[in-house]
Design a protein around this motif. Structure first.
Motif, PDB file in Angstrom:
ATOM      1  N   ALA A 113     -42.440  54.278 -45.340  1.00 21.61           N
ATOM      2  CA  ALA A 113     -42.423  54.467 -43.890  1.00 21.61           C
ATOM      3  C   ALA A 113     -43.832  54.378 -43.323  1.00 21.61           C
ATOM      4  O   ALA A 113     -44.489  55.381 -43.089  1.00 21.61           O
ATOM      5  CB  ALA A 113     -41.807  55.820 -43.568  1.00 21.61           C
ATOM      6  N   ILE A 114     -44.331  53.149 -43.160  1.00 22.48           N
ATOM      7  CA  ILE A 114     -45.619  53.033 -42.497  1.00 22.48           C
ATOM      8  C   ILE A 114     -45.466  52.088 -41.319  1.00 22.48           C
ATOM      9  O   ILE A 114     -44.610  51.220 -41.296  1.00 22.48           O
ATOM     10  CB  ILE A 114     -46.765  52.542 -43.420  1.00 22.48           C
ATOM     11  N   SER A 115     -46.307  52.300 -40.318  1.00 26.77           N
ATOM     12  CA  SER A 115     -46.309  51.393 -39.177  1.00 26.77           C
ATOM     13  C   SER A 115     -47.682  51.422 -38.536  1.00 26.77           C
ATOM     14  O   SER A 115     -48.393  52.416 -38.638  1.00 26.77           O
ATOM     15  CB  SER A 115     -45.224  51.806 -38.174  1.00 26.77           C
ATOM     16  N   SER A 142     -40.169  66.407 -34.285  1.00 21.77           N
ATOM     17  CA  SER A 142     -39.738  66.236 -35.682  1.00 21.77           C
ATOM     18  C   SER A 142     -39.365  67.618 -36.177  1.00 21.77           C
ATOM     19  O   SER A 142     -39.816  68.618 -35.626  1.00 21.77           O
ATOM     20  CB  SER A 142     -40.844  65.625 -36.546  1.00 21.77           C
ATOM     21  N   ARG A 155     -48.237  70.534 -33.514  1.00 17.84           N
ATOM     22  CA  ARG A 155     -48.787  69.186 -33.715  1.00 17.84           C
ATOM     23  C   ARG A 155     -47.703  68.219 -34.165  1.00 17.84           C
ATOM     24  O   ARG A 155     -46.878  68.549 -34.996  1.00 17.84           O
ATOM     25  CB  ARG A 155     -49.907  69.226 -34.770  1.00 17.84           C
ATOM     26  N   ARG A 156     -47.705  67.040 -33.595  1.00 20.41           N
ATOM     27  CA  ARG A 156     -46.771  66.006 -34.029  1.00 20.41           C
ATOM     28  C   ARG A 156     -47.506  64.668 -34.088  1.00 20.41           C
ATOM     29  O   ARG A 156     -48.494  64.461 -33.405  1.00 20.41           O
ATOM     30  CB  ARG A 156     -45.610  65.858 -33.040  1.00 20.41           C
ATOM     31  N   SER A 157     -46.996  63.768 -34.894  1.00 21.90           N
ATOM     32  CA  SER A 157     -47.544  62.414 -34.932  1.00 21.90           C
ATOM     33  C   SER A 157     -47.111  61.682 -33.670  1.00 21.90           C
ATOM     34  O   SER A 157     -45.923  61.684 -33.338  1.00 21.90           O
ATOM     35  CB  SER A 157     -47.014  61.660 -36.147  1.00 21.90           C
ATOM     36  N   TYR A 167     -51.912  60.028 -35.261  1.00 20.10           N
ATOM     37  CA  TYR A 167     -50.998  60.032 -36.393  1.00 20.10           C
ATOM     38  C   TYR A 167     -51.736  59.435 -37.575  1.00 20.10           C
ATOM     39  O   TYR A 167     -52.785  58.807 -37.421  1.00 20.10           O
ATOM     40  CB  TYR A 167     -49.690  59.302 -36.104  1.00 20.10           C
ATOM     41  N   TRP A 168     -51.193  59.690 -38.712  1.00 23.38           N
ATOM     42  CA  TRP A 168     -51.809  59.293 -39.971  1.00 23.38           C
ATOM     43  C   TRP A 168     -51.216  57.954 -40.379  1.00 23.38           C
ATOM     44  O   TRP A 168     -50.025  57.881 -40.673  1.00 23.38           O
ATOM     45  CB  TRP A 168     -51.502  60.379 -40.988  1.00 23.38           C
ATOM     46  N   ALA A 169     -52.004  56.896 -40.350  1.00 22.97           N
ATOM     47  CA  ALA A 169     -51.537  55.630 -40.901  1.00 22.97           C
ATOM     48  C   ALA A 169     -51.985  55.603 -42.360  1.00 22.97           C
ATOM     49  O   ALA A 169     -53.182  55.602 -42.644  1.00 22.97           O
ATOM     50  CB  ALA A 169     -52.105  54.449 -40.128  1.00 22.97           C
ATOM     51  N   GLY A 170     -51.016  55.630 -43.250  1.00 20.15           N
ATOM     52  CA  GLY A 170     -51.306  55.723 -44.683  1.00 20.15           C
ATOM     53  C   GLY A 170     -51.920  54.434 -45.198  1.00 20.15           C
ATOM     54  O   GLY A 170     -51.289  53.384 -45.173  1.00 20.15           O
ATOM     55  N   LEU A 189     -47.346  57.954 -31.607  1.00 21.45           N
ATOM     56  CA  LEU A 189     -47.641  56.543 -31.866  1.00 21.45           C
ATOM     57  C   LEU A 189     -47.971  55.734 -30.618  1.00 21.45           C
ATOM     58  O   LEU A 189     -48.247  54.549 -30.716  1.00 21.45           O
ATOM     59  CB  LEU A 189     -46.465  55.882 -32.596  1.00 21.45           C
ATOM     60  N   ARG A 232     -38.385  70.311 -39.640  1.00 19.86           N
ATOM     61  CA  ARG A 232     -38.733  70.610 -41.028  1.00 19.86           C
ATOM     62  C   ARG A 232     -37.561  71.307 -41.707  1.00 19.86           C
ATOM     63  O   ARG A 232     -36.747  71.946 -41.043  1.00 19.86           O
ATOM     64  CB  ARG A 232     -39.962  71.537 -41.094  1.00 19.86           C
TER      65      ARG A 232
HETATM   66  C1  LIG Z   1     -49.934  60.527 -46.211  1.00 22.50           C
HETATM   67  C2  LIG Z   1     -49.263  60.192 -44.899  1.00 22.50           C
HETATM   68  C3  LIG Z   1     -49.076  58.872 -44.548  1.00 22.50           C
HETATM   69  C4  LIG Z   1     -48.456  58.534 -43.332  1.00 22.50           C
HETATM   70  N1  LIG Z   1     -48.362  57.218 -42.978  1.00 22.50           N
HETATM   71  C5  LIG Z   1     -47.816  56.904 -41.779  1.00 22.50           C
HETATM   72  C6  LIG Z   1     -47.792  55.554 -41.344  1.00 22.50           C
HETATM   73  O1  LIG Z   1     -48.294  54.651 -42.007  1.00 22.50           O
HETATM   74  N2  LIG Z   1     -47.232  55.278 -40.145  1.00 22.50           N
HETATM   75  C7  LIG Z   1     -46.680  56.264 -39.376  1.00 22.50           C
HETATM   76  O2  LIG Z   1     -46.143  55.934 -38.309  1.00 22.50           O
HETATM   77  N3  LIG Z   1     -46.725  57.557 -39.736  1.00 22.50           N
HETATM   78  C8  LIG Z   1     -47.293  57.899 -40.915  1.00 22.50           C
HETATM   79  N4  LIG Z   1     -47.383  59.228 -41.284  1.00 22.50           N
HETATM   80  C9  LIG Z   1     -46.852  60.281 -40.385  1.00 22.50           C
HETATM   81  C10 LIG Z   1     -45.520  60.834 -40.878  1.00 22.50           C
HETATM   82  O3  LIG Z   1     -44.494  59.876 -40.695  1.00 22.50           O
HETATM   83  C11 LIG Z   1     -45.240  62.131 -40.103  1.00 22.50           C
HETATM   84  O4  LIG Z   1     -46.246  63.072 -40.352  1.00 22.50           O
HETATM   85  C12 LIG Z   1     -43.876  62.744 -40.474  1.00 22.50           C
HETATM   86  O5  LIG Z   1     -42.811  61.904 -40.107  1.00 22.50           O
HETATM   87  C13 LIG Z   1     -43.654  64.112 -39.786  1.00 22.50           C
HETATM   88  O6  LIG Z   1     -43.764  63.968 -38.387  1.00 22.50           O
HETATM   89  P1  LIG Z   1     -44.829  64.814 -37.549  1.00 22.50           P
HETATM   90  O7  LIG Z   1     -46.205  64.493 -38.065  1.00 22.50           O
HETATM   91  O8  LIG Z   1     -44.665  64.359 -36.113  1.00 22.50           O
HETATM   92  O9  LIG Z   1     -44.484  66.263 -37.707  1.00 22.50           O
HETATM   93  C14 LIG Z   1     -47.994  59.570 -42.471  1.00 22.50           C
HETATM   94  C15 LIG Z   1     -48.208  60.908 -42.835  1.00 22.50           C
HETATM   95  C16 LIG Z   1     -48.847  61.225 -44.025  1.00 22.50           C
HETATM   96  C17 LIG Z   1     -49.130  62.680 -44.352  1.00 22.50           C
END
Ligand SMILES: Cc1cc2nc3c(=O)[nH]c(=O)nc-3n(C[C@H](O)[C@H](O)[C@H](O)COP(=O)(O)O)c2cc1C
Length: 187
Positions: A77-79, A171, A12-14, A126-129, A16, A173
């Motif tokens: 790091a949010i987008s 990505s 799994r990867r984030s 992906y997770w936008a925080g 966008l 680890r």
């Molecule tokens: C609590 C949390 C908040 C995050 N917020 C953002 C975000 O606002 N924008 C974004 O592009 N990615 C966000 N992410 C994704 C992380 O950047 C990403 O999980 C991390 O770089 C590892 O990459 P991967 O998920 O592809 O393995 C967030 C992840 C977590 C767990």
């Protein structure tokens, strides 16, 4: 031997950017089911999942997240990339009245269950925080709550744009040996 769960966790990867194709209803339901079956303190299940399909609302969410990200550039790091263009966005909302101590963890574990399920179904997210502990009325979380009509006392833990991935994300680890210690922190 690696089974399907372990493979989904590892691969799994984030993502966008999403292809402009809809998410099949049965897959969406499977993703939401994965959130429903997440663990929570005393099985309090303090979550509500808002499925946002409305174009204006999605665009509004994307703009909000981007605007805040721009204002904080370099600090966090949010987008909001992909939020407006994803076929749908799942907002993970939790109710602190149902779980005053662990509502953040509950929302987080439900969000992670959903993102793993999405990946296993050929989708991505992906997770936008969004959540901000102690965030005031002008916080990103408060603005997202107003846009989605979420009651003030509740919290939005994450926005999960969901769709068919438009690219393969990568990505890395840190090595396991750097993370694991035995018996005590200082060996
Ligand atoms: C609590 C949390 C908040 C995050 N917020 C953002 C975000 O606002 N924008 C974004 O592009 N990615 C966000 N992410 C994704 C992380 O950047 C990403 O999980 C991390 O770089 C590892 O990459 P991967 O998920 O592809 O393995 C967030 C992840 C977590 C767990």
């Amino acid at each position: 031997m690696e089974n399907e769960v372990l493979r989904a966790i590892r691969e799994r990867r984030s993502v966008l950017r999403f292809k402009p194709v809809p998410v099949p209803e049965e897959k969406l339901e499977q993703v939401l089911e994965a959130g429903r079956w997440a663990p929570s303190y005393a099985n309090s299940q303090p979550w509500t999942f808002i499925v946002v399909r409305d174009e204006k609302l999605k665009a509004g969410l994307g703009e909000l997240v981007d605007r805040i990200a721009l204002a904080r550039r370099g600090k966090v790091a949010i987008s909001g990339k992909g939020i407006g263009e994803a076929p749908l966005v799942i907002a993970v909302v939790v109710d602190p009245w149902r779980d005053p101590r662990h509502f953040v963890e509950a929302g987080a574990v439900a969000a992670q269950n959903m993102s793993l399920a999405a990946h296993s179904l050929g989708l991505a997210t992906y997770w936008a925080g969004i959540y901000e502990a102690g965030g005031g009325r002008r916080s990103l979380e408060s603005q997202v709550k107003r846009l989605l009509g979420v009651p003030r006392e509740m919290h939005v833990i994450a926005l999960l744009p969901l769709g068919v991935p438009a690219y393969e994300a990568t990505s890395e680890r840190v090595e396991l040996a750097e993370l694991v210690r035995h018996d005590r922190y200082e060996g």
